[in-house]
Design a protein around this motif. Structure first.
Motif, PDB file in Angstrom:
ATOM      1  N   LYS A  85      -6.103  19.069  24.603  1.00 34.14           N
ATOM      2  CA  LYS A  85      -5.779  17.773  23.994  1.00 34.14           C
ATOM      3  C   LYS A  85      -6.580  16.682  24.692  1.00 34.14           C
ATOM      4  O   LYS A  85      -6.675  16.667  25.918  1.00 34.14           O
ATOM      5  CB  LYS A  85      -4.275  17.531  24.194  1.00 34.14           C
ATOM      6  N   ILE A  86      -7.158  15.784  23.899  1.00 34.44           N
ATOM      7  CA  ILE A  86      -7.852  14.637  24.505  1.00 34.44           C
ATOM      8  C   ILE A  86      -7.196  13.356  24.015  1.00 34.44           C
ATOM      9  O   ILE A  86      -6.973  13.173  22.812  1.00 34.44           O
ATOM     10  CB  ILE A  86      -9.358  14.615  24.147  1.00 34.44           C
ATOM     11  N   TYR A  87      -6.854  12.493  24.960  1.00 32.36           N
ATOM     12  CA  TYR A  87      -6.390  11.139  24.657  1.00 32.36           C
ATOM     13  C   TYR A  87      -7.530  10.178  24.987  1.00 32.36           C
ATOM     14  O   TYR A  87      -8.329  10.445  25.895  1.00 32.36           O
ATOM     15  CB  TYR A  87      -5.204  10.747  25.526  1.00 32.36           C
ATOM     16  N   ALA A  88      -7.577   9.057  24.278  1.00 37.73           N
ATOM     17  CA  ALA A  88      -8.535   8.005  24.614  1.00 37.73           C
ATOM     18  C   ALA A  88      -7.768   6.703  24.740  1.00 37.73           C
ATOM     19  O   ALA A  88      -6.897   6.415  23.920  1.00 37.73           O
ATOM     20  CB  ALA A  88      -9.590   7.879  23.529  1.00 37.73           C
ATOM     21  N   ALA A  89      -8.090   5.917  25.762  1.00 36.43           N
ATOM     22  CA  ALA A  89      -7.414   4.630  25.929  1.00 36.43           C
ATOM     23  C   ALA A  89      -8.460   3.555  26.194  1.00 36.43           C
ATOM     24  O   ALA A  89      -9.126   3.632  27.208  1.00 36.43           O
ATOM     25  CB  ALA A  89      -6.418   4.698  27.081  1.00 36.43           C
ATOM     26  N   PRO A  90      -8.656   2.563  25.336  1.00 37.74           N
ATOM     27  CA  PRO A  90      -7.984   2.471  24.043  1.00 37.74           C
ATOM     28  C   PRO A  90      -8.705   3.212  22.915  1.00 37.74           C
ATOM     29  O   PRO A  90      -8.137   3.347  21.849  1.00 37.74           O
ATOM     30  CB  PRO A  90      -7.986   0.957  23.767  1.00 37.74           C
ATOM     31  N   GLY A  91      -9.920   3.686  23.119  1.00 39.85           N
ATOM     32  CA  GLY A  91     -10.663   4.364  22.047  1.00 39.85           C
ATOM     33  C   GLY A  91     -11.112   3.398  20.968  1.00 39.85           C
ATOM     34  O   GLY A  91     -11.085   2.171  21.154  1.00 39.85           O
ATOM     35  N   ASN A  92     -11.561   3.952  19.848  1.00 39.93           N
ATOM     36  CA  ASN A  92     -11.976   3.110  18.708  1.00 39.93           C
ATOM     37  C   ASN A  92     -11.785   3.909  17.421  1.00 39.93           C
ATOM     38  O   ASN A  92     -11.272   5.047  17.463  1.00 39.93           O
ATOM     39  CB  ASN A  92     -13.419   2.633  18.898  1.00 39.93           C
ATOM     40  N   GLY A  93     -12.191   3.331  16.307  1.00 44.22           N
ATOM     41  CA  GLY A  93     -11.963   3.971  15.005  1.00 44.22           C
ATOM     42  C   GLY A  93     -12.518   5.380  14.932  1.00 44.22           C
ATOM     43  O   GLY A  93     -11.825   6.326  14.529  1.00 44.22           O
ATOM     44  N   GLY A  94     -13.772   5.540  15.319  1.00 40.38           N
ATOM     45  CA  GLY A  94     -14.406   6.864  15.246  1.00 40.38           C
ATOM     46  C   GLY A  94     -13.753   7.839  16.207  1.00 40.38           C
ATOM     47  O   GLY A  94     -13.528   9.012  15.884  1.00 40.38           O
ATOM     48  N   ILE A  95     -13.438   7.345  17.404  1.00 42.05           N
ATOM     49  CA  ILE A  95     -12.814   8.203  18.419  1.00 42.05           C
ATOM     50  C   ILE A  95     -11.463   8.715  17.912  1.00 42.05           C
ATOM     51  O   ILE A  95     -11.061   9.841  18.213  1.00 42.05           O
ATOM     52  CB  ILE A  95     -12.680   7.434  19.762  1.00 42.05           C
ATOM     53  N   SER A  96     -10.780   7.904  17.084  1.00 36.37           N
ATOM     54  CA  SER A  96      -9.433   8.300  16.644  1.00 36.37           C
ATOM     55  C   SER A  96      -9.457   9.585  15.814  1.00 36.37           C
ATOM     56  O   SER A  96      -8.430  10.228  15.646  1.00 36.37           O
ATOM     57  CB  SER A  96      -8.760   7.166  15.860  1.00 36.37           C
ATOM     58  N   LEU A  97     -10.624   9.990  15.324  1.00 41.22           N
ATOM     59  CA  LEU A  97     -10.702  11.260  14.594  1.00 41.22           C
ATOM     60  C   LEU A  97     -10.945  12.440  15.541  1.00 41.22           C
ATOM     61  O   LEU A  97     -10.822  13.595  15.149  1.00 41.22           O
ATOM     62  CB  LEU A  97     -11.802  11.217  13.535  1.00 41.22           C
ATOM     63  N   ASP A  98     -11.328  12.138  16.780  1.00 42.51           N
ATOM     64  CA  ASP A  98     -11.618  13.204  17.749  1.00 42.51           C
ATOM     65  C   ASP A  98     -10.609  13.286  18.879  1.00 42.51           C
ATOM     66  O   ASP A  98     -10.611  14.244  19.647  1.00 42.51           O
ATOM     67  CB  ASP A  98     -13.007  12.974  18.373  1.00 42.51           C
TER      68      ASP A  98
END
Ligand code: AMP
Ligand code: GLY
Length: 439
Positions: free
Chosen positions: A44-57
């Motif tokens: 599992k990968i979380y991103a903080a805060p990430g972005n739109g494209g990252i939200s699919l990965d």
């Protein structure tokens, strides 16, 4: 992608699935996440805060990259096994120290070592003390003394004036004459254009020559340079216009010959790692060497305590070994035992920016053509995007919006492939350089 058969280390021995958190929200973080995702040991990968494209990965968590208490709280509560701290500001503020204090393993330097980017005065003094080639310089904390120095008879122009601390990549001013130089001192030190980052400044000699970015993995003892790259910092074609965070990259850098690489290893990379160790702050993470190939030989223009952006978007796609395995070895101090392989290819990355960037720009425009671009064989990393799920549409949400990256056996073909993919993408005000790889 298969990990090399002889690889070993913490992750393999434990054999369990890992939960990883990547801190940051740009194209660099998207490239890191896409590269980490290839490792099947990560569940599992979380991103903080990430972005739109990252939200699919990855699963995006709305915590600001610099919010140390909430970030550590999240990591503890969610039993995160490993955190990649990608941007400079959380590193300089001590995010790694705070996570380590909670027993969480991280990729990235602690606060003391991040000074190599966080304080240009620290970096310059380190280079002077350990004989690492760099531009001649003086440091000042008194604006009157700085002005006096600039007015000396033998002061040459252009002169380079740098705010000591982080300044969103804008803290370097190349002053063509005394008036510009005095204005720079005034705006940095008195008007505090960059806040406290301008409490001290460095005034240095102007160097000339091709620039090379070398990102290197280091565990504080061993240093492994990645494939070299060439950023294109100016906003417009012909290397004109204001400096940006970077408008495109090619990797490897055509100026960086094997001979130059050997010189850099002896005179810059190893001495820097040794210097940091001797100063009591061994550097662990990705150390970015911003180099200039001057007539006197390669010199350090700047150090960054992190992957470059957009450099990471062109370098990481060339990596064949598992990034997670290398990062774990950096954390565990076993980099010397880790075998790292690169693809025998070239990579080009073209940044698509919002009209007006790096100055003011508008956001919120729908982005079209992403699927067409990826069908050409390019990979699109998202930097400033927002995803609206109900409409299944991405919108612009930053200055640098996308990084369109392509690999090929020769750089000409990689550029051709990237620019072909770019033709599919559109949003209002789209701006990109048409001459990446020509300089
Ligand atoms: P930095 O933010 O330190 O990367 O600096 C931004 C850009 O300013 C560099 O990529 C160089 O193009 C330029 N620069 C910085 N220092 C010097 C120098 N001493 N001489 C010439 N150009 C410089
Ligand atoms: N591309 C320059 C940087 O990451 O600082």
């Amino acid at each position: 992608m298969d990990a090399p058969s002889q690889s070993r280390g913490y992750v393999l021995q434990r054999g369990n699935k890992m939960k990883v958190l990547v801190i940051g929200s740009g194209g660099r973080e998207h490239a890191i996440i896409k590269t980490l995702k290839k490792d099947e040991r990560i569940s599992k990968i979380y991103a903080a805060p990430g972005n739109g494209g990252i939200s699919l990965d990855a699963e995006c968590v709305q915590i600001k990259a610099v919010d140390i208490p909430n970030m550590t709280g999240f990591a503890v509560q969610n039993k995160i096994d490993y955190v990649v701290v990608a941007p400079d500001d959380p590193l300089v503020l001590g995010m790694v120290d705070a996570l380590n204090a909670k027993g969480i393993r991280c990729f990235g330097p602690d606060k003391e070592s991040a000074r190599i980017e966080g304080s240009k005065v620290f970096a310059k003094n380190l280079m002077k003390k350990y004989g690492i080639p760099t531009a001649e310089y003086e440091t000042f904390s008194d604006p009157e003394k700085a002005a006096e120095y600039l007015k000396r008879d033998n002061q040459s122009f252009p002169a380079v004036i740098k705010a000591d601390g982080l300044a969103l990549g804008k803290g370097v001013i190349i002053a063509e004459n005394l008036t510009q130089a005095l204005d720079a001192v005034n705006s940095i030190m008195k008007e505090k254009k960059f806040g406290d980052s301008g409490r001290s400044i460095v005034i240095e000699e102007f160097l000339t020559g091709p620039e090379v970015s070398v990102l290197a993995f280091t565990d504080g003892k061993t240093v492994v340079p990645m494939i070299s790259s060439m950023d294109h910092k100016r906003a417009f074609d012909g290397n004109t216009g204001p400096n940006t965070g970077g408008m495109g990259v090619i990797a490897p850098n055509p100026h960086y010959t094997r001979e130059i690489a050997e010189t850099c290893e002896k005179t810059i990379f190893l001495p820097t790692i040794r210097a940091m160790k001797e100063e009591g702050c061994p550097f662990k993470g990705c150390l970015y060497f911003g180099l200039m190939l001057t007539k006197r030989g390669p010199a350090v223009i700047e150090y960054n305590c992190r992957f470059g952006d957009p450099e990471a978007q062109a370098v990481l796609p060339l990596l064949e070994t598992s990034l997670f395995e290398i990062m774990s070895a950096v954390t565990d101090g076993t980099l010397s035992e880790t075998y790292i392989r690169w693809k025998n290819a070239h990579c080009a990355c073209v940044i698509l920016a919002s009209g007006g960037y790096p100055d003011s720009y508008k956001t919120g425009f729908a982005i079209t053509g992403l699927a067409g671009a990826e069908n050409c064989g390019a990979q699109v990393f998202h930097a400033g995007t927002e995803y609206k799920q109900a409409e299944n549409t991405f919108y612009t949400a930053g200055g640098r919006v996308l990084g369109v990256t392509a690999l090929a056996p020769a750089i000409e073909n990689a550029l051709e492939k990237a620019y072909k993919a770019v033709q599919f993408i559109n949003f209002e005000g789209i701006h990109y350089r048409k001459d990446i790889g020509k300089y």
